[in-house]
Motif scaffolding. Structure first.
Motif, short mmCIF file in Angstrom:
data_model
loop_
_atom_site.label_atom_id
_atom_site.label_comp_id
_atom_site.label_asym_id
_atom_site.label_seq_id
_atom_site.Cartn_x
_atom_site.Cartn_y
_atom_site.Cartn_z
N ILE A 73 -75.42 42.25 -6.83
CA ILE A 73 -75.31 40.79 -6.69
C ILE A 73 -73.98 40.41 -6.04
CG2 ILE A 73 -75.03 38.67 -8.03
CD1 ILE A 73 -77.20 39.76 -9.90
N TYR A 77 -76.15 39.39 0.30
CA TYR A 77 -76.60 38.02 0.50
C TYR A 77 -77.98 37.85 -0.13
CZ TYR A 77 -72.88 37.42 3.91
OH TYR A 77 -71.66 37.33 4.50
N GLY A 78 -78.25 36.68 -0.64
CA GLY A 78 -79.56 36.44 -1.24
C GLY A 78 -79.73 34.96 -1.51
N TRP A 79 -80.85 34.64 -2.14
CA TRP A 79 -81.13 33.24 -2.46
C TRP A 79 -80.90 33.00 -3.95
CZ3 TRP A 79 -81.81 29.82 1.28
CH2 TRP A 79 -82.25 30.28 2.53
N THR A 80 -80.14 31.97 -4.26
CA THR A 80 -80.09 31.51 -5.65
C THR A 80 -81.32 30.65 -5.90
OG1 THR A 80 -77.69 31.46 -5.56
CG2 THR A 80 -78.70 30.29 -7.37
N LYS A 82 -84.26 29.27 -3.15
CA LYS A 82 -84.65 29.14 -1.74
C LYS A 82 -85.15 27.75 -1.41
CE LYS A 82 -86.89 31.73 1.91
NZ LYS A 82 -87.59 32.94 2.28
N GLY A 85 -82.32 25.60 -0.90
CA GLY A 85 -81.40 26.09 0.12
C GLY A 85 -80.07 26.57 -0.43
N ILE A 86 -80.04 27.00 -1.69
CA ILE A 86 -78.79 27.50 -2.27
C ILE A 86 -78.74 29.01 -2.08
CG2 ILE A 86 -77.38 27.64 -4.34
CD1 ILE A 86 -78.84 25.18 -5.38
N VAL A 87 -77.63 29.46 -1.49
CA VAL A 87 -77.52 30.85 -1.06
C VAL A 87 -76.50 31.58 -1.94
CG1 VAL A 87 -76.94 32.33 0.89
CG2 VAL A 87 -78.04 30.14 1.28
N ARG A 88 -76.77 32.88 -2.13
CA ARG A 88 -75.80 33.74 -2.81
C ARG A 88 -75.08 34.56 -1.75
NH1 ARG A 88 -78.93 37.78 -5.26
NH2 ARG A 88 -78.16 39.28 -3.76
N ILE A 89 -73.74 34.57 -1.81
CA ILE A 89 -72.97 35.33 -0.81
C ILE A 89 -72.11 36.35 -1.54
CG2 ILE A 89 -72.97 33.51 0.92
CD1 ILE A 89 -70.22 32.69 -0.02
N ALA A 94 -66.99 35.03 -0.36
CA ALA A 94 -66.68 33.81 -1.10
C ALA A 94 -65.17 33.63 -1.22
CB ALA A 94 -67.32 33.84 -2.48
#
Lengths: 112, 194
Positions: A73, A77-80, A82, A85-89, A94
């Motif tokens: 995690i 990169y991923g979606w918190t 989708k 439109g909240i993205v995980r970086i 960050a």
């Protein structure tokens, strides 16, 4: 006949008799129907599983697995969410972004 | 004077000198109290004197209220007391992983190993409430504890607590970013992902 030969004949006879008796018992018991395995009267039925959390069998492996999940995690990169439109970086990204945007800092210099 | 009398007077002189030596005070006798002994001299009966009111140990003069309490006029401060640099973030990350991650987990969702092993659920930094919380709130919780969480004031230095708070802000951003924060070359893979 010598005593040794007599003893041998005697032993063979006894072995024959015992074999017959054992065969008879097994044949007799074989006619009993197979019911169920009798449990020990001291046992309390099905083996009980205590509620979680249970004793750790392999603490080192468990923490490794958790760290592997966390590392995944923290580095991808991923979606918190989708739909929103909240993205995980990744955490390194960050850090850079947050440093670029800056942290709110007061004007006054730090005192003792 | 016979020889015997002379010897006797000599012996008397020598022994007198020995006894006289015991009469010297100088620094041979040093009056003192044993630790925590009672005293009749002081009004409170204690020989050990309390420190004067308002005494400050060296390096412990904390007049910068915002920096050492995270509060100003009873309100959580919204600004860091010193500028946060890359080095501060790295230090904050290290301290966070040592002291906070056992319960809050390294991604800050409150499901650390201690929680997985049956301890009380820890707070997630990704909740609406904590995303909006002022930075002084995190400092205050680390300093004084919150709910089941004990105070970490004795384990984490005040400035390190600010660095951890800064790292928590980074954790919050990492889970709550927008597509603009993703480098263009990473976007196609992300579009297809779940």
């Amino acid at each position: 006949m010598g005593p040794i030969v007599l003893t041998g004949i005697g032993l063979a006879f006894v072995v024959g008799v015992v074999s017959l008796i054992v065969y008879g018992i097994l044949t007799y018991l074989g006619t009993y129907p197979f019911t169920s395995v009798r449990t020990n009267p001291m046992s309390i039925g099905d083996s009980q599983i205590p509620p979680a959390p249970r004793i750790e069998e392999h603490p080192a492996i468990e923490i490794q697995q958790l760290h592997a999940q966390e590392d995944h995690i923290l580095t991808t990169y991923g979606w918190t969410d989708k739909n929103k439109g909240i993205v995980r970086i990744p955490i390194a990204r960050a850090m850079e972004l947050q440093l670029e945007r800056g942290f709110p800092t007061r004007k006054e210099a730090p005192k003792q | 004077m016979s020889r015997a009398r002379r010897l006797l007077s000599l012996a008397g002189l020598v022994s007198a000198a020995g006894v006289m030596g015991g009469c010297r005070q100088d620094m041979h006798n040093q009056p003192r109290y044993k630790p925590l002994a009672a005293s009749e001299f002081f009004a409170d009966g204690r020989s050990a004197r309390p420190v004067v009111e308002g005494t400050v140990a060296r390096g412990h003069l904390h007049i910068d209220q915002a920096r050492y309490t995270g509060k100003e006029n009873g309100e959580d401060v919204t600004e860091f007391p010193f500028p946060i640099t890359k080095a501060d973030l790295v230090r904050g990350q290290e301290r966070f992983n040592i002291y906070c991650s056992p319960c809050h987990s390294r991604i800050g969702d409150g499901n650390g190993m201690v929680v997985r092993r049956g301890f009380r659920q820890a707070a997630s930094y990704h909740s609406e409430k904590l995303i909006k919380a002022p930075v002084g709130h995190f400092f205050d919780v680390m300093t004084n504890g919150f709910g089941a969480m004990p105070s970490y004031a004795s384990r984490v230095e005040p400035d390190d607590r600010w660095r951890i708070a800064a790292y928590i802000r980074v954790l919050q951003l990492s889970e709550n970013a927008t597509i603009e924060d993703v480098p263009p070359e990473q976007r196609p893979a992300l579009e297809n992902a779940q």
